[in-house]
Enzyme design. Sequence first.
Site, PDB file in Angstrom:
ATOM      1  N   CYS A  54      13.154   7.040 -34.771  1.00 13.38           N
ATOM      2  CA  CYS A  54      11.929   6.713 -34.045  1.00 13.38           C
ATOM      3  C   CYS A  54      11.388   7.878 -33.232  1.00 13.38           C
ATOM      4  O   CYS A  54      10.209   7.889 -32.869  1.00 13.38           O
ATOM      5  CB  CYS A  54      12.181   5.524 -33.111  1.00 13.38           C
ATOM      6  N   HIS A 190       8.787   4.675 -24.204  1.00  9.55           N
ATOM      7  CA  HIS A 190       9.144   4.264 -25.561  1.00  9.55           C
ATOM      8  C   HIS A 190       8.813   2.788 -25.717  1.00  9.55           C
ATOM      9  O   HIS A 190       8.309   2.362 -26.751  1.00  9.55           O
ATOM     10  CB  HIS A 190      10.621   4.540 -25.815  1.00  9.55           C
ATOM     11  N   HIS A 230       5.284  -0.836 -33.222  1.00 10.52           N
ATOM     12  CA  HIS A 230       6.218   0.283 -33.293  1.00 10.52           C
ATOM     13  C   HIS A 230       5.989   1.011 -34.608  1.00 10.52           C
ATOM     14  O   HIS A 230       6.227   0.470 -35.682  1.00 10.52           O
ATOM     15  CB  HIS A 230       7.647  -0.271 -33.209  1.00 10.52           C
ATOM     16  N   SER A 502     -46.207  50.654 -50.150  1.00 10.01           N
ATOM     17  CA  SER A 502     -46.813  51.809 -49.480  1.00 10.01           C
ATOM     18  C   SER A 502     -45.912  52.284 -48.330  1.00 10.01           C
ATOM     19  O   SER A 502     -44.812  52.760 -48.573  1.00 10.01           O
ATOM     20  CB  SER A 502     -48.224  51.458 -49.005  1.00 10.01           C
TER      21      SER A 502
END
Length: 957
Positions: A54, A190, A230, A502
Amino acid sequence: MNQYLLQNVIANHRMAALLSERQLQVCSDKDFLATRVSYKLNLKGPSLDIQTGCSTSLVAVHIACQNLLDYQCDMALSGGAYLQLPRVGGFVHSDGDMRSPDGCCRAFDADANGTVFGDGAGVIVLKRLQDAVEDRDTILAVIRSTAINNDGAHKVGFSAPSVEGQARVISMAHMMADVNPESISYIETHGTGTPLGDSIEIAALTKAFRSSTNKNGFCAIGSIKTNIGHLDAASGVTGLIKTVLSIYHKQIPPSLNYRKPKPELNIETSPFYVNTRLIEWNPVGYPRRAGVSSFGVGGTNAHAILEESPQPPTFDNQAAWQILTLSARSEAALDKATENLLRHFGQNLDTNLADAAYTHQVGRRHFDYRRTIICKSMDEAISALRERPANFVHAGKAVSRNRSTVFLFTGQGSQYVGMAQELYETEASFREIIDYCASILLQEMNLDLRDLIFIYKNAHKGATAIINQTDIAQPALFMIEYALVKLWEKYGIVPEVMIGHSIGEYVAACISGVFNLDDALRLVASRGALMQRQPGGTMIHVALPEDSVKPYLNEDIELSVINSPNASVLSGDTDKIQLLEQRLQANGIKSVRLHTSHAFHSKMMEPVLEKFKSVFDNVRLEQPKIPFLSNLTGDWITPDQATSPAYWAKHIRHTVRFSDGVCKLLSDPDRIFVEVGPGNTLSSIVRQVAAHTDSHHKDPTALNIFSSLRHPKQQFSDIAFFLQTMGKLWLMGEEINWHGLHENKVRYRLHLPTYPFEHKKYWIEPDKVFDGQEHSPNKTDFELKHIVDEAPLGSHYRIEDNKQTVHGEFYNETAQVITDIWKDLLGIDNIDGESNFFDLGGDSVCASQMLLRISDQTGITLSLSDMFDNSTINSIVQVLESKSGNVEEVRDLPINRINREQKLPLSRGQQRLWFLSRLEPESPAFNLALGLKIEGDLDIDILREAINTVIERGIAG
């Protein structure tokens, strides 16, 4: 474990049969994800796959930061991805399962009972702070530190978290960042919502913070898992992205599903509180600073400390006009990109328009379908994006082939007061050249031409009349055109060939290196002065070809200029010209007098020739470095002519054969013409020549001719006009040096809408089985007669309807089928018969998909080895022809049984399945359904015996 490989790719028998075991591994295994991205994006720094459960993606961020600090790379892409298969499914909850029984994640709540898994991916771009500041990137946040560690063995079990391990990694990050935990006002946790996980995480956070503070409830905490679930390996970077955006927008979003704290967590006596509403983030005494945690099963922990970026200095640097550039791979995607930018501007009215233009110009890859928008304010940008007015919005498709750029230098008569004035006022490099030229000419003419050309408050009231005098007009045109050339060169547009009308030929010669700038200025000043001193004369334009004007010529009337096959200029004494006008009118021929004071390119100029030749005595002439066309011959000038003073003297006297020179240029149909000078006189002449000659340009209006400065009658900004031409050149595929456009200006790269990818399905579906019958994708008959032959790639051929036997040298329909497949797979439009599949970015995976689609549409199967040996469209068609011509009738053949006395060894696939069955007994994950369609006579008893034998060997259950 790659469930997509097992459940989709292998379960699609055609795909599985096409790719070898090694190819399947390389194409689908996670070990090759990072390296494949590096291959696709041509990234040459470290390319690593990280796997720590994880915490994978936050550990990847840590590794990326370390590589940046060690100068292993200058920019890093870091992130993670997680996808659950099958796409439609659920789970049966059981005691001890970390998943929530009701599908709701309640991080830190009293009713928290498990987590919920989701699908997603996240990637961030990292640079060293100093580099990002110097590159003027928009910095969303700064990572002050990252830290990683592992729990080791001092915990309940392998998959259990550890207070000690988590607290240690958080404290390590604090020390690395050199911050006081009390200065941290938010933690993205977490936060899985599991009873054990939440308890250990709060205990670890509290332990790390309590080492330096006793305060309670000052730091908000939250968890993105309450929003999207998750994301396993992608969860760490997902929390990081949430925190970065919170810092950037100065707000902390709520953590969902939280009503009251879980008593065991003791949150009330900790430094933390769960934030349950959207709040403004305005810490006192410290910058916005946050921590992000991610903990993996197995004990690898990661923590990062983030804070707000330093505020860039503000500059009032918006220029009056900007050019917005949009591009895409298709017209539909271009329209979508335009809509997206319109929506973004509408929602962000304070966007710095100059920075937005800069971001699109230097921060985006430029594709073939392009659009430019010229605007000077956000309101104008929004209006132009919505209404797309023709004067300010242009679109086109860039052409990849190399094109020759021609500079056309305007002659006398095109000058006007105020020409290029805005460029002089706003473009520093243009102004520097004009100022230098004016200073040199001041010494020669005792006059500052800037006072005549540019309109100032104290400008000479008779400037318009004076600037039309020959001695003023010629040097004025020269310095304006020379400065324009240098401005174009600054922006990356350089001439490959040139032609001047020219006095314009002097600019071409100077740019080509025949004479240096100082000498050129003195020459044109002397030329104009000498010509101005001659007796006056008149020049008229008549719409007649050279042969038709010859009856009107005599010793007093001369052919001065041949502008086009149907347009000539005659000159002579004013009285003689007046008589000629009457004669022409009597013959029904219209003539127009030109705004000149003298009869140029006639015998009236002969008195100046020897005097002008003497001006070259102190001039060093060099051979031309860039080809240009001669007015005298209408052909490419030779080194002898360019370095001869006599040539330049004759240039004053003899006929200007401009039409012949233009015809030479039109022989190349791919040329781009840029008129360098005021107005569009030469652009019109080139179109006239194209219309009256047998050139490649059947439609003169479709010629690629662009002017640098507006016509005096056009009420348009000089800057806007110049940018418009620059944009048209970019639409044609010319490479523009956009950095030059922003030289000496402070610009920042903004976050603007990214590429509007057109959604295409690349998902491989498993074979569907119903009632024992396999239903694979239907193969279409080889009926290419229904395909529109839009762009033949080879010689013509014929096809016999509904047959796999084909005839002819080369087959346009087959080539078109393959071309369409390549365009779809590779996202490239410009493909021809000799394009190489692998040179265009194809690989073995794309090749496999291509072969499947070729098989679907033609009924002919090619192998990958066929593809590697024949990687162009033409060669593939030849292989298809050979295979289709050799199709033999398929006969029913008997299947003979082979007697085997010994046991057969297990294959590598069988060995893996045996191992996995021991690792996880009774798992149905590898029971793949397979439908078999058997044609011919079937012996039921033999089939039953064969299936039982297979079952006994353990291949299927």
